[in-house]
Design a protein around this motif. Structure first.
Motif, PDB file in Angstrom:
ATOM      1  N   ARG A   1       3.285  10.617  -7.012  1.00 37.28           N
ATOM      2  CA  ARG A   1       4.050  11.043  -8.202  1.00 37.28           C
ATOM      3  C   ARG A   1       3.107  11.380  -9.363  1.00 37.28           C
ATOM      4  NH1 ARG A   1       7.712   6.756  -7.022  1.00 37.28           N
ATOM      5  NH2 ARG A   1       9.729   7.531  -6.305  1.00 37.28           N
ATOM      6  N   GLU A   2       2.109  10.509  -9.568  1.00 37.01           N
ATOM      7  CA  GLU A   2       1.162  10.759 -10.658  1.00 37.01           C
ATOM      8  C   GLU A   2       0.439  12.086 -10.444  1.00 37.01           C
ATOM      9  OE1 GLU A   2      -1.527   7.498 -10.916  1.00 37.01           O
ATOM     10  OE2 GLU A   2       0.040   6.018 -11.347  1.00 37.01           O
ATOM     11  N   ALA A   3       0.085  12.376  -9.196  1.00 42.88           N
ATOM     12  CA  ALA A   3      -0.661  13.602  -8.894  1.00 42.88           C
ATOM     13  C   ALA A   3       0.162  14.849  -9.186  1.00 42.88           C
ATOM     14  CB  ALA A   3      -1.122  13.594  -7.430  1.00 42.88           C
ATOM     15  N   ILE A   4       1.450  14.839  -8.839  1.00 43.79           N
ATOM     16  CA  ILE A   4       2.256  16.044  -9.063  1.00 43.79           C
ATOM     17  C   ILE A   4       2.689  16.163 -10.523  1.00 43.79           C
ATOM     18  CG2 ILE A   4       3.102  16.146  -6.702  1.00 43.79           C
ATOM     19  CD1 ILE A   4       5.734  15.027  -7.606  1.00 43.79           C
ATOM     20  N   ASN A   5       2.560  15.088 -11.300  1.00 45.50           N
ATOM     21  CA  ASN A   5       2.899  15.153 -12.724  1.00 45.50           C
ATOM     22  C   ASN A   5       1.673  15.382 -13.607  1.00 45.50           C
ATOM     23  OD1 ASN A   5       5.772  14.780 -12.768  1.00 45.50           O
ATOM     24  ND2 ASN A   5       5.454  12.656 -12.165  1.00 45.50           N
TER      25      ASN A   5
ATOM     26  N   ASN B   1      -1.736  17.404 -15.115  1.00 45.27           N
ATOM     27  CA  ASN B   1      -1.898  18.766 -15.631  1.00 45.27           C
ATOM     28  C   ASN B   1      -2.505  19.701 -14.597  1.00 45.27           C
ATOM     29  OD1 ASN B   1      -0.875  18.088 -18.170  1.00 45.27           O
ATOM     30  ND2 ASN B   1      -2.876  17.397 -18.895  1.00 45.27           N
ATOM     31  N   ASP B   2      -3.243  19.138 -13.652  1.00 46.74           N
ATOM     32  CA  ASP B   2      -3.886  19.947 -12.622  1.00 46.74           C
ATOM     33  C   ASP B   2      -2.957  20.140 -11.425  1.00 46.74           C
ATOM     34  OD1 ASP B   2      -6.213  20.039 -14.133  1.00 46.74           O
ATOM     35  OD2 ASP B   2      -6.926  18.138 -13.298  1.00 46.74           O
ATOM     36  N   SER B   3      -3.171  21.250 -10.715  1.00 48.60           N
ATOM     37  CA  SER B   3      -2.462  21.484  -9.461  1.00 48.60           C
ATOM     38  C   SER B   3      -3.481  21.359  -8.343  1.00 48.60           C
ATOM     39  CB  SER B   3      -1.816  22.871  -9.460  1.00 48.60           C
ATOM     40  OG  SER B   3      -1.148  23.104  -8.233  1.00 48.60           O
ATOM     41  N   ASN B   4      -3.439  20.245  -7.625  1.00 43.49           N
ATOM     42  CA  ASN B   4      -4.459  19.988  -6.600  1.00 43.49           C
ATOM     43  C   ASN B   4      -3.780  19.707  -5.263  1.00 43.49           C
ATOM     44  OD1 ASN B   4      -6.594  19.064  -5.020  1.00 43.49           O
ATOM     45  ND2 ASN B   4      -7.643  18.178  -6.772  1.00 43.49           N
TER      46      ASN B   4
ATOM     47  N   ARG C   1       0.828  -1.213   0.000  1.00 41.21           N
ATOM     48  CA  ARG C   1       0.000   0.000   0.000  1.00 41.21           C
ATOM     49  C   ARG C   1       0.862   1.263   0.000  1.00 41.21           C
ATOM     50  NH1 ARG C   1      -3.732  -2.957   3.531  1.00 41.21           N
ATOM     51  NH2 ARG C   1      -2.647  -2.100   5.346  1.00 41.21           N
ATOM     52  N   LEU C   2       1.951   1.243   0.758  1.00 43.59           N
ATOM     53  CA  LEU C   2       2.828   2.411   0.813  1.00 43.59           C
ATOM     54  C   LEU C   2       3.447   2.678  -0.556  1.00 43.59           C
ATOM     55  CD1 LEU C   2       4.236   4.668   2.277  1.00 43.59           C
ATOM     56  CD2 LEU C   2       5.919   3.036   3.164  1.00 43.59           C
ATOM     57  N   GLU C   3       3.882   1.627  -1.235  1.00 38.19           N
ATOM     58  CA  GLU C   3       4.445   1.802  -2.578  1.00 38.19           C
ATOM     59  C   GLU C   3       3.403   2.375  -3.531  1.00 38.19           C
ATOM     60  OE1 GLU C   3       5.814  -2.130  -3.464  1.00 38.19           O
ATOM     61  OE2 GLU C   3       7.873  -1.711  -2.797  1.00 38.19           O
ATOM     62  N   ASN C   4       2.159   1.886  -3.420  1.00 38.46           N
ATOM     63  CA  ASN C   4       1.077   2.398  -4.280  1.00 38.46           C
ATOM     64  C   ASN C   4       0.794   3.880  -4.013  1.00 38.46           C
ATOM     65  OD1 ASN C   4       0.703  -0.054  -5.554  1.00 38.46           O
ATOM     66  ND2 ASN C   4      -0.899  -0.730  -4.154  1.00 38.46           N
ATOM     67  N   HIS C   5       0.782   4.246  -2.734  1.00 40.32           N
ATOM     68  CA  HIS C   5       0.523   5.645  -2.381  1.00 40.32           C
ATOM     69  C   HIS C   5       1.640   6.556  -2.885  1.00 40.32           C
ATOM     70  CE1 HIS C   5      -2.905   4.395  -0.236  1.00 40.32           C
ATOM     71  NE2 HIS C   5      -2.331   4.083   0.913  1.00 40.32           N
ATOM     72  N   LEU C   6       2.885   6.092  -2.798  1.00 41.59           N
ATOM     73  CA  LEU C   6       4.008   6.900  -3.278  1.00 41.59           C
ATOM     74  C   LEU C   6       3.926   7.094  -4.794  1.00 41.59           C
ATOM     75  CD1 LEU C   6       6.893   5.388  -1.117  1.00 41.59           C
ATOM     76  CD2 LEU C   6       5.812   7.619  -0.827  1.00 41.59           C
ATOM     77  N   ASN C   7       3.554   6.025  -5.495  1.00 46.26           N
ATOM     78  CA  ASN C   7       3.386   6.138  -6.949  1.00 46.26           C
ATOM     79  C   ASN C   7       2.220   7.063  -7.311  1.00 46.26           C
ATOM     80  OD1 ASN C   7       5.522   4.421  -7.589  1.00 46.26           O
ATOM     81  ND2 ASN C   7       4.238   2.582  -7.466  1.00 46.26           N
ATOM     82  N   TYR C   8       1.153   6.981  -6.524  1.00 44.21           N
ATOM     83  CA  TYR C   8      -0.014   7.845  -6.767  1.00 44.21           C
ATOM     84  C   TYR C   8       0.346   9.304  -6.531  1.00 44.21           C
ATOM     85  CZ  TYR C   8      -4.897   9.386  -6.611  1.00 44.21           C
ATOM     86  OH  TYR C   8      -6.084  10.029  -6.851  1.00 44.21           O
TER      87      TYR C   8
ATOM     88  N   ILE D   1      -3.281  12.288   0.014  1.00 44.02           N
ATOM     89  CA  ILE D   1      -2.362  11.167  -0.236  1.00 44.02           C
ATOM     90  C   ILE D   1      -1.303  11.084   0.865  1.00 44.02           C
ATOM     91  CG2 ILE D   1      -0.703  10.160  -1.857  1.00 44.02           C
ATOM     92  CD1 ILE D   1      -2.190  11.638  -4.101  1.00 44.02           C
ATOM     93  N   THR D   2      -0.815  12.232   1.326  1.00 40.30           N
ATOM     94  CA  THR D   2       0.192  12.207   2.395  1.00 40.30           C
ATOM     95  C   THR D   2      -0.394  11.620   3.678  1.00 40.30           C
ATOM     96  OG1 THR D   2      -0.344  14.511   3.014  1.00 40.30           O
ATOM     97  CG2 THR D   2       1.480  14.175   1.481  1.00 40.30           C
ATOM     98  N   GLN D   3      -1.678  11.832   3.917  1.00 38.46           N
ATOM     99  CA  GLN D   3      -2.313  11.217   5.082  1.00 38.46           C
ATOM    100  C   GLN D   3      -2.288   9.693   4.971  1.00 38.46           C
ATOM    101  OE1 GLN D   3      -6.261  12.826   5.486  1.00 38.46           O
ATOM    102  NE2 GLN D   3      -5.554  14.852   6.095  1.00 38.46           N
ATOM    103  N   GLU D   4      -2.567   9.198   3.766  1.00 38.15           N
ATOM    104  CA  GLU D   4      -2.552   7.742   3.548  1.00 38.15           C
ATOM    105  C   GLU D   4      -1.135   7.187   3.676  1.00 38.15           C
ATOM    106  OE1 GLU D   4      -5.414   5.885   3.137  1.00 38.15           O
ATOM    107  OE2 GLU D   4      -6.211   7.840   3.724  1.00 38.15           O
ATOM    108  N   ILE D   5      -0.154   7.919   3.163  1.00 40.35           N
ATOM    109  CA  ILE D   5       1.245   7.502   3.300  1.00 40.35           C
ATOM    110  C   ILE D   5       1.606   7.430   4.781  1.00 40.35           C
ATOM    111  CG2 ILE D   5       3.642   8.213   2.900  1.00 40.35           C
ATOM    112  CD1 ILE D   5       2.713   9.453   0.249  1.00 40.35           C
ATOM    113  N   GLY D   6       1.202   8.443   5.532  1.00 35.49           N
ATOM    114  CA  GLY D   6       1.499   8.474   6.962  1.00 35.49           C
ATOM    115  C   GLY D   6       0.866   7.316   7.713  1.00 35.49           C
ATOM    116  N   ARG D   7      -0.346   6.940   7.297  1.00 38.50           N
ATOM    117  CA  ARG D   7      -1.027   5.827   7.958  1.00 38.50           C
ATOM    118  C   ARG D   7      -0.235   4.525   7.801  1.00 38.50           C
ATOM    119  NH1 ARG D   7      -5.549   6.781   6.012  1.00 38.50           N
ATOM    120  NH2 ARG D   7      -6.496   7.775   7.820  1.00 38.50           N
TER     121      ARG D   7
END
Length: 285
Positions: A227-231, A233-236, A218-225, A243-249
């Motif tokens: 990366r996808e979010a910051i790459n 076209n949108d800035s969210n 799950r941690l690997e998936n969240h880290l990849n997600y 996502i950082t909350q999920e990584i922290g969990r």
């Protein structure tokens, strides 16, 4: 591409008799917090200006300032001749003095100057809108440049967390051996005869509770997600925060299951990197 909420934009237009300056500053905020300062003569156009700003900037604490400086001979302040003459007449009853000195005194009295409200000049307002749009281009460029710096920092910290996760997995086998040894030592110190088969079953059950395979995936998936979010076209920034909350969990769960000092040290380093990401994510649009 992500954008920072921090930015600054300024544009100046020189007209024949006026200098128009538009200044926009922005800081991070949970929503759009727009503060606009415009001259009273353009108050009726404030809503139109606000709409333009909100569509372009969408989020952040925004300070907008419109300055109009008279640089020519034109002025909308006039001498109130009737009032000034009345003041001079009254002053003559009080003191004998030179006409020029009395005029100097009278002109400083209340209502000696009257300000005539100018009608909005369409051509002038069109120039103001041009200045607003140019300032918006500048602040958005600033935000994009800041966003590029944030993106690089995020990618480096995500890579560091991944590297630490690999170290966690590398020492996972020795951690399990360490847990087994501690359990066997604890049982042997009881000096009681133990059913070996029953002990092995309990040991397997106990070790399953310490298994971190699911958290690792799950941690690997969240880290990849992330990366996808910051790459994208949108800035969210709100999505990145989620996502950082999920990584922290997942990091916290690995820490609670580790029961092994070397692994816990790696988890602390992962948490430290994540906290820095969270701090910076608050500034993402």
């Amino acid at each position: 591409m992500i954008q920072s909420m921090t930015g600054y934009g300024k544009h100046v237009i020189q007209l024949p008799t006026k200098k128009i300056t538009v200044e926009i500053k922005s800081l991070n905020s949970k929503s759009l917090d727009l503060n606009a300062r415009v001259p009273s003569s353009y108050r009726e156009k404030e809503l139109q200006i606000r709409n333009i700003l909100s569509k372009s900037l969408t989020r952040g604490k925004i300070d907008f300032n419109l300055f109009i400086e008279m640089t020519g001979e034109a002025t909308n302040s006039k001498v109130n001749e009737v009032v000034v003459k009345e003041y001079i007449s009254q002053l003559k009853n009080v003191v004998n003095g030179d006409e020029t000195e009395l005029l100097k005194m009278a002109i400083r009295m209340p209502d000696s100057l009257k300000t005539e409200r100018e009608e909005i000049d369409d051509n002038e307002f069109a120039e103001i809108l041009i200045a607003v749009k140019e300032a918006l281009k500048e602040i958005n460029t600033y935000r994009s440049d800041e966003g590029a710096v944030l993106k690089q920092d995020f990618l480096e910290r995500v890579a560091t967390i991944e590297s630490l996760l690999k170290e966690v997995l590398t020492i996972d086998a020795s951690r399990i051996d360490n847990v087994k040894e501690r359990l066997r030592t604890a049982v042997s110190e009881l000096k009681e005869k133990v059913d070996e088969n029953r002990f092995e079953q309990e040991l397997i059950y106990y070790l399953e509770k310490y298994d971190i395979t699911e958290e690792k995936v799950r941690l690997e998936n969240h880290l990849n997600y992330f990366r996808e979010a910051i790459n994208s076209n949108d800035s969210n920034g709100k999505k990145l925060a989620f996502i950082t909350q999920e990584i922290g969990r997942e990091i916290n769960t690995i820490g609670s299951k580790s029961n092994f000092a070397p692994m816990q040290q790696l988890v602390v380093q992962m948490k430290d990197e994540l906290e820095k990401i969270k701090e910076q994510a608050l500034n993402v649009l």
